[in-house]
Write a protein that holds these residues in place. Structure first.
Motif, PDB file in Angstrom:
ATOM      1  N   GLN A 170     -11.408   5.201   5.531  1.00 11.92           N
ATOM      2  CA  GLN A 170     -11.694   6.629   5.529  1.00 11.92           C
ATOM      3  C   GLN A 170     -10.855   7.383   4.497  1.00 11.92           C
ATOM      4  N   HIS A 171     -10.057   6.639   3.718  1.00 16.45           N
ATOM      5  CA  HIS A 171      -9.160   7.282   2.762  1.00 16.45           C
ATOM      6  C   HIS A 171      -9.653   7.086   1.331  1.00 16.45           C
ATOM      7  N   ALA A 190       0.869   6.572 -11.085  1.00 20.75           N
ATOM      8  CA  ALA A 190       1.087   7.993 -11.369  1.00 20.75           C
ATOM      9  C   ALA A 190       0.094   8.858 -10.599  1.00 20.75           C
ATOM     10  N   MET A 191      -1.139   8.405 -10.484  1.00 19.68           N
ATOM     11  CA  MET A 191      -2.137   9.150  -9.716  1.00 19.68           C
ATOM     12  C   MET A 191      -1.769   9.195  -8.239  1.00 19.68           C
ATOM     13  N   ALA A 192      -1.224   8.093  -7.737  1.00 12.75           N
ATOM     14  CA  ALA A 192      -0.782   8.081  -6.339  1.00 12.75           C
ATOM     15  C   ALA A 192       0.376   9.042  -6.136  1.00 12.75           C
ATOM     16  N   VAL A 193       1.319   9.080  -7.077  1.00 16.86           N
ATOM     17  CA  VAL A 193       2.447  10.010  -6.983  1.00 16.86           C
ATOM     18  C   VAL A 193       1.948  11.452  -6.993  1.00 16.86           C
ATOM     19  N   GLN A 194       0.883  11.714  -7.743  1.00 12.14           N
ATOM     20  CA  GLN A 194       0.324  13.069  -7.819  1.00 12.14           C
ATOM     21  C   GLN A 194      -0.477  13.445  -6.576  1.00 12.14           C
ATOM     22  N   TYR A 226      -3.274  11.704  -5.338  1.00 13.85           N
ATOM     23  CA  TYR A 226      -4.710  11.501  -5.452  1.00 13.85           C
ATOM     24  C   TYR A 226      -5.247  10.557  -4.376  1.00 13.85           C
ATOM     25  N   GLY A 227      -4.439   9.598  -3.921  1.00 10.52           N
ATOM     26  CA  GLY A 227      -4.933   8.663  -2.923  1.00 10.52           C
ATOM     27  C   GLY A 227      -3.971   7.532  -2.668  1.00 10.52           C
ATOM     28  N   ILE A 228      -4.507   6.439  -2.093  1.00  9.58           N
ATOM     29  CA  ILE A 228      -3.735   5.257  -1.719  1.00  9.58           C
ATOM     30  C   ILE A 228      -4.011   4.154  -2.728  1.00  9.58           C
ATOM     31  N   LEU A 252       0.849  -1.183   0.000  1.00  8.60           N
ATOM     32  CA  LEU A 252       0.000   0.000   0.000  1.00  8.60           C
ATOM     33  C   LEU A 252       0.885   1.234   0.000  1.00  8.60           C
ATOM     34  N   VAL A 253       0.675   2.129  -0.943  1.00  7.89           N
ATOM     35  CA  VAL A 253       1.525   3.308  -1.052  1.00  7.89           C
ATOM     36  C   VAL A 253       0.689   4.559  -1.290  1.00  7.89           C
ATOM     37  N   ALA A 254       1.233   5.684  -0.867  1.00  9.70           N
ATOM     38  CA  ALA A 254       0.636   6.997  -1.120  1.00  9.70           C
ATOM     39  C   ALA A 254       1.755   8.023  -1.124  1.00  9.70           C
ATOM     40  N   SER A 255       1.491   9.178  -1.682  1.00 13.37           N
ATOM     41  CA  SER A 255       2.512  10.217  -1.747  1.00 13.37           C
ATOM     42  C   SER A 255       2.609  10.965  -0.417  1.00 13.37           C
ATOM     43  N   PRO A 256       3.772  11.544  -0.113  1.00 10.05           N
ATOM     44  CA  PRO A 256       3.896  12.377   1.091  1.00 10.05           C
ATOM     45  C   PRO A 256       2.894  13.528   1.108  1.00 10.05           C
TER      46      PRO A 256
END
Length: 316
Positions: free
Chosen positions: A186-187, A228-232, A234-236, A165-169
């Motif tokens: 909740q995310h 790419a959306m996660a890097v931007q 947008y979410g997890i 599971l990953v998300a951006s800072p």
């Protein structure tokens, strides 16, 4: 034209599902494939395929011919491989199907190295996330990730495929960092189309199982796009490490709940079980096994403590 060529022509029609598809796979004109079928039926004195304007099917004689033709063609291929076993140079065409994201990210060096060793071999590579029927399409082997449900195929494991599971800072700074699986509900979650987050399970440090029941806010049929959306921000996303490992290494993505594990998958080379395995196919599979035993960087990359560290702010 030899009898083996007529039989190969007939087998390709039977497996491809029609003369037009067979012609495309054989690289011949449709009229040539049709004439070869007619010649075979005339020589055997029996109709092999019952044709109508809308559909066709093998006759009883055609089914018997198909089964015997497979044995004869396999025996011929095995004989040729045995006679030429001292000649290590591969020839002909190797047809491969592979998942889009994995192929783009990791197959170029494999193909480049293999074709350097066998410059007379031609490669046809189909990169797509759609299911490819090896028999109908004439593909020699496919690379597949996950569970293998088709019992008509043989498989060799090439490499582990783990999920995280990953998300951006930036997303975590805004939405907070989940500290347990329940907070994921909740995310904003991103999902690969065709899978269900309702069936996503995480195993905790004490081996307890946690199921994620949540509806994804974004679905897409390509893992690179979701990454790419996660890097931007947008979410997890629950992503295979072979897609996200570089962004984790560079700090663009943060691994969440690192003390929890997701079900591990694997990368397989699959090929029809009903056929003699051509020398070029066996050689390429052996090459894949050796290559990925040394080049599974996405599994060997360990996130730094800073990348796994929960940021202040808690869960939103």
């Amino acid at each position: 034209m030899g009898q083996l060529e007529e039989l190969e022509n007939f087998v390709r029609i039977a497996e491809a599902g029609g003369i037009g598809r067979a012609a495309d796979q054989l690289g011949l004109a449709k009229s040539v494939v049709s004439r070869r079928l007619t010649d075979l039926e005339s020589r055997l004195g029996s109709r092999l395929i019952a044709r109508t304007t809308r559909k066709w099917h093998l006759t009883e004689a055609g089914q018997r011919c198909y089964e015997q033709a497979l044995r004869l063609l396999d025996a011929s291929a095995e004989l040729q491989a045995t006679v030429n076993q001292q000649d290590q140079q591969l020839r002909g065409t190797l047809r491969i199907a592979a998942p889009l994201s994995f192929g783009v990210g990791h197959l170029a060096p494999v193909i480049e190295q293999f074709t350097k060793l066998h410059p007379e071999l031609a490669i046809e590579l189909d990169l797509s996330d759609r299911f490819v029927n090896l028999i109908e399409t004439g593909v020699d082997l496919a690379l597949r990730i996950g569970e293998l449900a088709d019992s008509s195929l043989r498989a060799r494991k090439l490499a582990p495929i783990s999920l995280c599971l990953v998300a951006s800072p930036s997303y975590l700074a805004h939405a907070g960092t989940p500290t347990n699986p329940d907070q994921l509900k909740q995310h904003r979650l991103l999902q690969y189309a065709g899978t269900s987050l309702n069936s996503l399970w995480l195993t905790g440090p004490n081996q307890t199982l946690h199921q994620i029941d949540s509806v994804a806010k974004l679905k897409a049929n390509n893992g690179d796009f979701l990454n790419a959306m996660a890097v931007q921000g947008y979410g997890i996303v629950c992503s295979p490490r072979f897609i996200c490992w570089q962004d984790i290494k560079q700090g663009k993505l943060t691994v969440l709940l690192p003390e929890y594990t997701l079900p591990e998958r694997a990368l397989y080379a699959v090929y029809p079980s009903s056929r003699f395995v051509a020398h070029r196919v066996r050689t390429f599979i052996d090459f894949l096994v050796a290559y990925f035993s040394k080049h599974s960087e996405w599994e060997n990359e360990t996130p730094s403590p800073q990348q796994n560290q929960s940021r202040p702010g808690g869960n939103r």
